[in-house]
Write a protein that holds these residues in place. Sequence first.
Motif, PDB file in Angstrom:
ATOM      1  N   PRO A  88      -2.462  13.041  -2.068  1.00 18.89           N
ATOM      2  CA  PRO A  88      -3.521  12.227  -1.443  1.00 18.89           C
ATOM      3  C   PRO A  88      -4.912  12.546  -1.977  1.00 18.89           C
ATOM      4  CG  PRO A  88      -1.995  13.049   0.212  1.00 18.89           C
ATOM      5  CD  PRO A  88      -1.660  13.753  -1.061  1.00 18.89           C
ATOM      6  N   PHE A 130      -1.622   6.191  -4.000  1.00 22.26           N
ATOM      7  CA  PHE A 130      -0.927   7.318  -3.391  1.00 22.26           C
ATOM      8  C   PHE A 130       0.580   7.076  -3.317  1.00 22.26           C
ATOM      9  CE2 PHE A 130       0.779   8.790   0.785  1.00 22.26           C
ATOM     10  CZ  PHE A 130       1.043  10.104   0.399  1.00 22.26           C
ATOM     11  N   VAL A 131       0.971   5.905  -2.813  1.00 17.77           N
ATOM     12  CA  VAL A 131       2.399   5.600  -2.669  1.00 17.77           C
ATOM     13  C   VAL A 131       3.080   5.545  -4.037  1.00 17.77           C
ATOM     14  CG1 VAL A 131       4.052   3.846  -1.917  1.00 17.77           C
ATOM     15  CG2 VAL A 131       2.077   4.394  -0.482  1.00 17.77           C
ATOM     16  N   ARG A 181     -11.002   2.143  -0.621  1.00 24.59           N
ATOM     17  CA  ARG A 181     -10.359   1.412   0.472  1.00 24.59           C
ATOM     18  C   ARG A 181      -9.283   0.464  -0.042  1.00 24.59           C
ATOM     19  NH1 ARG A 181     -15.697   1.084   2.561  1.00 24.59           N
ATOM     20  NH2 ARG A 181     -15.931  -0.999   1.626  1.00 24.59           N
ATOM     21  N   GLU A 182      -9.539  -0.178  -1.166  1.00 28.01           N
ATOM     22  CA  GLU A 182      -8.622  -1.186  -1.674  1.00 28.01           C
ATOM     23  C   GLU A 182      -7.460  -0.597  -2.454  1.00 28.01           C
ATOM     24  OE1 GLU A 182     -11.139  -3.683  -3.972  1.00 28.01           O
ATOM     25  OE2 GLU A 182     -11.866  -4.842  -2.248  1.00 28.01           O
ATOM     26  N   LYS A 183      -7.661   0.544  -3.100  1.00 27.23           N
ATOM     27  CA  LYS A 183      -6.659   1.021  -4.043  1.00 27.23           C
ATOM     28  C   LYS A 183      -6.037   2.364  -3.694  1.00 27.23           C
ATOM     29  CE  LYS A 183      -6.500  -2.468  -6.597  1.00 27.23           C
ATOM     30  NZ  LYS A 183      -5.218  -3.220  -6.691  1.00 27.23           N
ATOM     31  N   TRP A 184      -6.598   3.110  -2.745  1.00 28.32           N
ATOM     32  CA  TRP A 184      -6.083   4.461  -2.486  1.00 28.32           C
ATOM     33  C   TRP A 184      -4.641   4.448  -2.019  1.00 28.32           C
ATOM     34  CZ3 TRP A 184      -4.016   6.842   1.756  1.00 28.32           C
ATOM     35  CH2 TRP A 184      -3.799   8.233   1.646  1.00 28.32           C
ATOM     36  N   LYS A 185      -4.301   3.610  -1.060  1.00 30.42           N
ATOM     37  CA  LYS A 185      -2.939   3.602  -0.509  1.00 30.42           C
ATOM     38  C   LYS A 185      -1.914   3.245  -1.578  1.00 30.42           C
ATOM     39  CE  LYS A 185      -0.036   1.571   3.095  1.00 30.42           C
ATOM     40  NZ  LYS A 185       0.018   0.612   4.244  1.00 30.42           N
ATOM     41  N   GLU A 186      -2.201   2.217  -2.354  1.00 28.78           N
ATOM     42  CA  GLU A 186      -1.281   1.795  -3.414  1.00 28.78           C
ATOM     43  C   GLU A 186      -1.102   2.894  -4.455  1.00 28.78           C
ATOM     44  OE1 GLU A 186      -0.688  -1.993  -6.497  1.00 28.78           O
ATOM     45  OE2 GLU A 186      -2.567  -1.717  -5.391  1.00 28.78           O
ATOM     46  N   ALA A 193      -5.270  11.247  -5.606  1.00 33.05           N
ATOM     47  CA  ALA A 193      -5.543   9.810  -5.669  1.00 33.05           C
ATOM     48  C   ALA A 193      -7.026   9.525  -5.438  1.00 33.05           C
ATOM     49  CB  ALA A 193      -4.684   9.072  -4.641  1.00 33.05           C
TER      50      ALA A 193
END
Length: 261
Positions: free
Chosen positions: A148, A181-182, A174-179, A151
């Motif tokens: 995490p 990280f996963v 906000r837009e790209k961190w989750k994608e 990323a």
Amino acid sequence: MCAAGVLDAMRPNFRWAHTAALGTRWYPPRHAVSTMMQSADLMQVDLLQLYNSAEASNSLLTDMVTSSILNTISDFVAQATQGSSPGWRPDPVRTARFSVFGFMDGAMSHGWFALLYTVLGNGVGLEGQAKIVDILVKQFAEAFVYTPYWALWFLCGFSLLEGRTFQEIPQIVREKWKELFVGTAGFFFPVTLYMYACVPQDKLVLAYCTGTLVFTILLSIWKSGKLQIGNWGKDPSDHASDPSTLVVAQASTEEPNVKVE
């Protein structure tokens, strides 16, 4: 007698094979093939010895240089896979960014592995169930502690290298961190599982960066295909203001050859 003498003199350098079906063939001398194989083996040994010597001398700098080199290679190959995209051309500036980021990321990875092994131990001497637990705990820490933050570090660091402002970074995160990280955690799960099970601590950055090399190429191929399907025929500058074209994981946060306004 003269002909026999000539053939006898040639025998050490040539071997003739006579077959009824195929006639006469010439084969290269055995010692030439053996010499080439020995040279390749010696080169491999020399490179390995050079790397081990550098690691022993300055492990931090060696990891930083290793990461920089492999990041540079990965972006070069990744760009080459995008060669069929409309308006594409090589972007040496982007490759330079990956080289600089790789140098810094090598220090991050070096520090993480040093901290992890200091806290959890190196696992030497563990066997059976204890060894499995040690590997799984490190794997859990890699996926849910380091990844995490990595990323976030990647998105912030690369955005600044691309000349973006600090004000733009929160939106990108906000837009790209989750994608990111996963995707990173998913791909590197088997890679890090192998690393913690089989790779010694002083080779972890090398192994991790090699995995990153493969990861970058695969992601670039995927991204290239996505652009060709969804944006065929558009001018590359059309992507500059489109947040959906921000490349995730080990790829630039801007499209190649697009200047940030």
